[in-house]
Structure formats: C-alpha cells, structure tokens
Write a protein that holds these residues in place. Structure first.
Motif, mmCIF file in Angstrom:
data_model
loop_
_atom_site.group_PDB
_atom_site.id
_atom_site.type_symbol
_atom_site.label_atom_id
_atom_site.label_comp_id
_atom_site.label_asym_id
_atom_site.label_seq_id
_atom_site.Cartn_x
_atom_site.Cartn_y
_atom_site.Cartn_z
ATOM 1 N N VAL A 118 0.857 -1.181 0.000
ATOM 2 C CA VAL A 118 0.000 0.000 0.000
ATOM 3 C C VAL A 118 0.896 1.234 0.000
ATOM 4 N N THR A 119 0.500 2.258 -0.748
ATOM 5 C CA THR A 119 1.297 3.480 -0.783
ATOM 6 C C THR A 119 1.288 4.133 0.592
ATOM 7 N N SER A 120 2.322 4.893 0.904
ATOM 8 C CA SER A 120 2.453 5.488 2.236
ATOM 9 C C SER A 120 1.311 6.439 2.573
ATOM 10 N N ASP A 121 0.670 7.011 1.553
ATOM 11 C CA ASP A 121 -0.476 7.885 1.802
ATOM 12 C C ASP A 121 -1.784 7.107 1.937
ATOM 13 N N GLY A 122 -1.716 5.781 1.780
ATOM 14 C CA GLY A 122 -2.897 4.945 1.920
ATOM 15 C C GLY A 122 -3.856 5.026 0.745
ATOM 16 N N LEU A 123 -3.430 5.648 -0.349
ATOM 17 C CA LEU A 123 -4.319 5.838 -1.488
ATOM 18 C C LEU A 123 -4.484 4.569 -2.328
ATOM 19 N N PHE A 124 -3.373 3.886 -2.643
ATOM 20 C CA PHE A 124 -3.423 2.723 -3.513
ATOM 21 C C PHE A 124 -2.832 1.485 -2.843
ATOM 22 N N SER A 125 -3.458 0.352 -3.130
ATOM 23 C CA SER A 125 -2.846 -0.944 -2.833
ATOM 24 C C SER A 125 -2.948 -1.758 -4.107
ATOM 25 N N ILE A 126 -2.069 -2.750 -4.226
ATOM 26 C CA ILE A 126 -2.053 -3.534 -5.463
ATOM 27 C C ILE A 126 -1.886 -5.005 -5.167
ATOM 28 N N GLU A 127 -2.608 -5.797 -5.932
ATOM 29 C CA GLU A 127 -2.453 -7.236 -5.850
ATOM 30 C C GLU A 127 -2.776 -7.841 -7.205
ATOM 31 N N ASP A 128 -2.338 -9.079 -7.368
ATOM 32 C CA ASP A 128 -2.738 -9.803 -8.565
ATOM 33 C C ASP A 128 -3.876 -10.730 -8.164
ATOM 34 N N CYS A 129 -4.676 -11.129 -9.126
ATOM 35 C CA CYS A 129 -5.757 -12.060 -8.855
ATOM 36 C C CYS A 129 -5.793 -13.094 -9.965
ATOM 37 N N ARG A 130 -6.441 -14.179 -9.728
ATOM 38 C CA ARG A 130 -6.435 -15.287 -10.681
ATOM 39 C C ARG A 130 -7.362 -15.058 -11.863
ATOM 40 N N CYS A 131 -8.568 -14.573 -11.663
ATOM 41 C CA CYS A 131 -9.495 -14.329 -12.769
ATOM 42 C C CYS A 131 -10.630 -13.458 -12.262
ATOM 43 N N ILE A 132 -10.996 -12.465 -13.044
ATOM 44 C CA ILE A 132 -12.135 -11.632 -12.653
ATOM 45 C C ILE A 132 -13.337 -11.869 -13.555
ATOM 46 N N GLY A 133 -13.214 -12.822 -14.477
ATOM 47 C CA GLY A 133 -14.342 -13.211 -15.303
ATOM 48 C C GLY A 133 -14.606 -12.297 -16.489
ATOM 49 N N ALA A 134 -13.593 -11.618 -16.959
ATOM 50 C CA ALA A 134 -13.746 -10.735 -18.115
ATOM 51 C C ALA A 134 -12.708 -11.105 -19.179
ATOM 52 N N CYS A 135 -12.584 -12.375 -19.443
ATOM 53 C CA CYS A 135 -11.535 -12.885 -20.331
ATOM 54 C C CYS A 135 -11.595 -12.275 -21.729
ATOM 55 N N GLY A 136 -12.779 -11.944 -22.192
ATOM 56 C CA GLY A 136 -12.921 -11.334 -23.513
ATOM 57 C C GLY A 136 -12.344 -9.935 -23.591
ATOM 58 N N LEU A 137 -12.052 -9.345 -22.439
ATOM 59 C CA LEU A 137 -11.473 -7.994 -22.384
ATOM 60 C C LEU A 137 -9.991 -8.026 -22.019
ATOM 61 N N ALA A 138 -9.390 -9.188 -22.017
ATOM 62 C CA ALA A 138 -8.002 -9.357 -21.569
ATOM 63 C C ALA A 138 -7.047 -8.444 -22.344
ATOM 64 N N PRO A 139 -6.027 -7.939 -21.639
ATOM 65 C CA PRO A 139 -5.777 -7.997 -20.197
ATOM 66 C C PRO A 139 -6.634 -6.983 -19.438
ATOM 67 N N VAL A 140 -6.979 -7.349 -18.212
ATOM 68 C CA VAL A 140 -7.935 -6.592 -17.412
ATOM 69 C C VAL A 140 -7.346 -6.269 -16.042
ATOM 70 N N MET A 141 -7.753 -5.097 -15.539
ATOM 71 C CA MET A 141 -7.476 -4.768 -14.144
ATOM 72 C C MET A 141 -8.699 -4.073 -13.580
ATOM 73 N N MET A 142 -8.804 -4.125 -12.270
ATOM 74 C CA MET A 142 -9.887 -3.428 -11.583
ATOM 75 C C MET A 142 -9.287 -2.460 -10.578
ATOM 76 N N ILE A 143 -9.961 -1.345 -10.413
ATOM 77 C CA ILE A 143 -9.664 -0.434 -9.308
ATOM 78 C C ILE A 143 -10.995 -0.286 -8.580
ATOM 79 N N ASN A 144 -11.049 -0.835 -7.379
ATOM 80 C CA ASN A 144 -12.289 -1.012 -6.637
ATOM 81 C C ASN A 144 -13.283 -1.731 -7.547
ATOM 82 N N ASP A 145 -14.394 -1.116 -7.927
ATOM 83 C CA ASP A 145 -15.381 -1.787 -8.769
ATOM 84 C C ASP A 145 -15.280 -1.392 -10.237
ATOM 85 N N ASP A 146 -14.316 -0.549 -10.592
ATOM 86 C CA ASP A 146 -14.149 -0.105 -11.978
ATOM 87 C C ASP A 146 -13.267 -1.095 -12.737
ATOM 88 N N VAL A 147 -13.761 -1.564 -13.874
ATOM 89 C CA VAL A 147 -13.032 -2.538 -14.689
ATOM 90 C C VAL A 147 -12.415 -1.832 -15.888
#
Length: 167
Positions: A118-147
């Motif tokens: 997590v950033t020192s200001d507490g604004l961002f944290s980052i992790e990898d995940c196995r699958c978010i179920g949007a394979c047709g949009l690969a590569p994908v990332m989410m920020i909170n609920d935004d895909v």
C-alpha cells in the motif's frame, strides 16, 4: 518464528478495540469462533495487523503463532492494509498471455509498491488475482469496482487511469 509486520504503522482506534473485545466476548467458547472473530476483526480494521492478532491471542488464550498461522493460511485474510483504491490486475490465463504481467510490473514501478503493498499515503494498494471473469477484455485490471479492459499497458494509459484516482 519471526512474525511479519506491516510497513504501515498501525492506526487502530479505541472504538475499534472496544468492538473487537465485545465480539470476542460474544463468540468466545463457540465452535469455530476463531474464524468468525478473525473475519469480524478484519471487517473492523480492514486487515489483521499483528497488534490485532495479539489482542485476539490474549483474549482467547491461544498462542499468537497459531493465530498468525491461521491468518497466513487463508487467502481471505490480509496482513497489510488496503488502499482507498484497491488495484487488482488479473493474472488468469487469457490476461497473462496478453501481457498482464508487464502491466502489473509497470503499475508497481509507478507506485513504488510490491504486490500486496500500500502506498504510504494509503491511497493505492495492489495485488494480482487469478481471474475476474472478463476474459474477452483481456488484459484486465480493476480499481475497486471499476473494470479496465483491453489494456495496452502503455505508460500514458496507466498514468491516465491512475490519475483518475489521484485527485
């Protein structure tokens, strides 16, 4: 055994501790109470720092090492705080073969983080995940609920996405 602590200072409140102690008191002695208490504690604090694990250990008279073992065994628990904006980069097969690893590396570099950090200001944290179920949009990332899909991984694209949350 050396127990791992977070690089971010613990900032628990008296109200959180009071609620935790009430939860422990209500559940103490029930079968499976440790898991429920840990889940409630993570809900209160957002993660399970060693300070919280220590309270649970003392109140339940369970060795701290056992508490830590449970916390580190189950993926639902986190030893590190999460940022206001939780970034998850999908590393499922479709995303991975389309360059998700490079995207994850660029974001980590830009934010100065390792996975799980997590950033020192507490604004961002980052992790990898196995699958978010949007394979047709690969590569994908989410920020909170935004895909964000069909990422190209350019510096400009990543900068533009992160800027939306840095205001």
């Amino acid at each position: 055994m050396a127990l791992k602590t977070s690089a971010v200072p613990f900032k628990g409140t008296a109200a959180q501790e009071k609620k935790l102690l009430e939860t422990i008191s209500a559940l103490k002695g029930e079968d499976g109470s440790l898991m429920r208490i840990l889940q409630e504690a993570q809900g209160l604090y957002g993660y399970l720092p060693i300070e919280v694990q220590r309270i649970i250990s003392e109140e339940l008279d369970i060795p701290l090492e056992k508490i830590y073992g449970v916390v580190t065994f189950y993926s639902q628990f986190s030893l590190n705080p999460k940022g206001k904006y939780k970034i998850a980069v999908c590393m499922g097969t479709a995303c991975y073969v389309k360059g998700a690893g490079d995207i994850l590396d660029k974001i980590k570099s830009k934010l100065g983080l390792n996975t799980g950090g997590v950033t020192s200001d507490g604004l961002f944290s980052i992790e990898d995940c196995r699958c978010i179920g949007a394979c047709g949009l690969a590569p994908v990332m989410m920020i909170n609920d935004d895909v964000y899909g069909k990422l190209e991984g350019t510096d400009k694209e990543i900068d533009d996405i992160l800027a939306k949350y840095s205001l």
